[in-house]
Design an enzyme around this catalytic site. Structure first.
Site, mmCIF file in Angstrom:
data_model
loop_
_atom_site.group_PDB
_atom_site.id
_atom_site.type_symbol
_atom_site.label_atom_id
_atom_site.label_comp_id
_atom_site.label_asym_id
_atom_site.label_seq_id
_atom_site.Cartn_x
_atom_site.Cartn_y
_atom_site.Cartn_z
ATOM 1 N N TYR A 230 0.280 -19.171 24.051
ATOM 2 C CA TYR A 230 -0.918 -18.543 24.627
ATOM 3 C C TYR A 230 -0.542 -17.629 25.785
ATOM 4 O O TYR A 230 -0.976 -16.469 25.860
ATOM 5 C CB TYR A 230 -1.881 -19.641 25.076
ATOM 6 C CG TYR A 230 -3.018 -19.158 25.943
ATOM 7 C CD1 TYR A 230 -3.960 -18.255 25.462
ATOM 8 C CD2 TYR A 230 -3.156 -19.621 27.256
ATOM 9 C CE1 TYR A 230 -5.002 -17.809 26.275
ATOM 10 C CE2 TYR A 230 -4.190 -19.190 28.059
ATOM 11 C CZ TYR A 230 -5.110 -18.284 27.567
ATOM 12 O OH TYR A 230 -6.134 -17.849 28.365
ATOM 13 N N LYS B 237 -0.858 -13.353 25.944
ATOM 14 C CA LYS B 237 -1.608 -12.634 26.980
ATOM 15 C C LYS B 237 -0.698 -11.721 27.804
ATOM 16 O O LYS B 237 -1.099 -10.617 28.201
ATOM 17 C CB LYS B 237 -2.322 -13.633 27.891
ATOM 18 C CG LYS B 237 -3.576 -14.241 27.286
ATOM 19 C CD LYS B 237 -4.679 -13.198 27.167
ATOM 20 C CE LYS B 237 -6.017 -13.781 26.826
ATOM 21 N NZ LYS B 237 -7.073 -12.758 26.732
#
Length: 320
Positions: A140, A144
């Site tokens: 994750y 990002k």
């Protein structure tokens, strides 16, 4: 800044979510009247044709990209592929199409999980690349962080005014209390304490050892930071958004238990992961560049969050 937003067409991805609701509410207070919130049923942001259809329809001046597939440690461990792909593909395609459709400004909201596992405290933006993120949320966090790379690359080659913000852990009313395995620590512990009180239980179990530290930013403060950056910040360097303090998970759980008046035992499940050892941001750049400082103290914010959740539980019970 009322004039800034008056005639702007603004897309807020994730605008119906926890952070998004606070951002949209503040945009309206700032005088923005042309806000478009793409809903996943009509505009799946993982789909390039859906993004193109949205941009053709809305013709936005500014995109605030808040949408994310996110959860606590448990959710990250169970869905590393999904968390990587969905977050990466949404952001990569949105930034590219923003450039191609002539969007004037793109605000990419990243995550504290982008920082290396053993970043020196307080986390400075220059330390983003000194190591690998904490393993349980690395897919994750890296997905990002690639939006920072893309923002800087598109600014350099194409002149796209894309900025990248790094909010610390958020909390507040409307947070995700369900399902529990997807919750972050504050809503999860609030729910456990109140459920234990309601059911007459003498203890709750919390993941890990309680030793790690975290920093928390109230959702309305985060929304204000994002809006201020959209209004005033136009540089390639990433910017932390935080409150500038850290608290151990053990002390946090004790504080929540005291606020909800849960007097039972706290059992620490040490077989479960702790996550990153410490989290605390250097917040000087946000103050210097666009004057942002958090206003809501942790205890005040926790009281507001608990009060909201108690009201939510009561209304659900009455509906049933």
């Amino acid at each position: 800044m009322m004039k800034f937003w008056k005639d702007k067409r603004v897309v807020v991805t994730g605008g119906a979510g926890f952070l998004g609701q606070a951002v949209v509410r503040l945009l309206r207070q700032r005088g923005c009247r042309q806000i478009f919130i793409p809903r996943s049923k009509e505009y799946d942001l993982r789909s390039l044709p859906a993004i193109q259809r949205m941009l053709k329809k809305v013709k936005p001046d500014i995109i605030l990209h808040l949408a994310a597939v996110v959860g606590g440690i448990g959710a990250n461990r169970e869905n590393p592929g999904k968390f990587f792909y969905d977050n990466l593909i949404m952001g990569v395609q949105l930034i590219d199409q923003a450039y191609r459709f002539g969007v004037k400004k793109f605000v990419a909201v990243g995550t504290i999980c982008a920082y290396p596992k053993f970043t020196p405290v307080p986390f400075k933006e220059k330390d983003l690349w000194v190591g690998y993120p904490e393993e349980t949320n690395a897919p994750y966090g890296l997905a990002k962080k690639m939006l920072l790379v893309q923002s800087q690359a598109y600014r350099k080659q194409y002149g796209l005014n894309s900025i990248f913000l790094l909010p610390v852990n958020l909390y507040g009313p409307h947070d995700n209390f369900f399902p529990q395995y997807s919750s972050h620590v504050i809503p999860a512990v609030i729910k456990k304490c109140l459920d234990a009180k309601d059911n007459g239980k003498k203890s709750i179990t919390v993941w890990g050892t309680g030793k790690p530290t975290r920093e928390f930013l109230y959702v309305d403060d985060a929304a204000r930071g994002i809006i201020m950056a959209a209004e005033k910040y136009d540089k390639p360097e990433p910017v932390n958004l935080g409150a500038g303090f850290e608290i151990s998970i053990k002390d946090l759980v004790a504080l929540i238990a005291a606020l909800v008046k849960f007097e039972g035992k706290i059992i620490w499940d040490k077989s479960k992961p702790d996550g990153q050892p410490r989290r605390c941001l250097d917040i000087s750049r946000a103050k210097k560049e666009f004057g942002f400082e958090a206003k809501i103290k942790l205890e005040e914010g926790l009281k507001e969050t608990i009060q909201w959740y108690e009201g939510y539980k009561k209304s659900r019970h009455e509906q049933e």
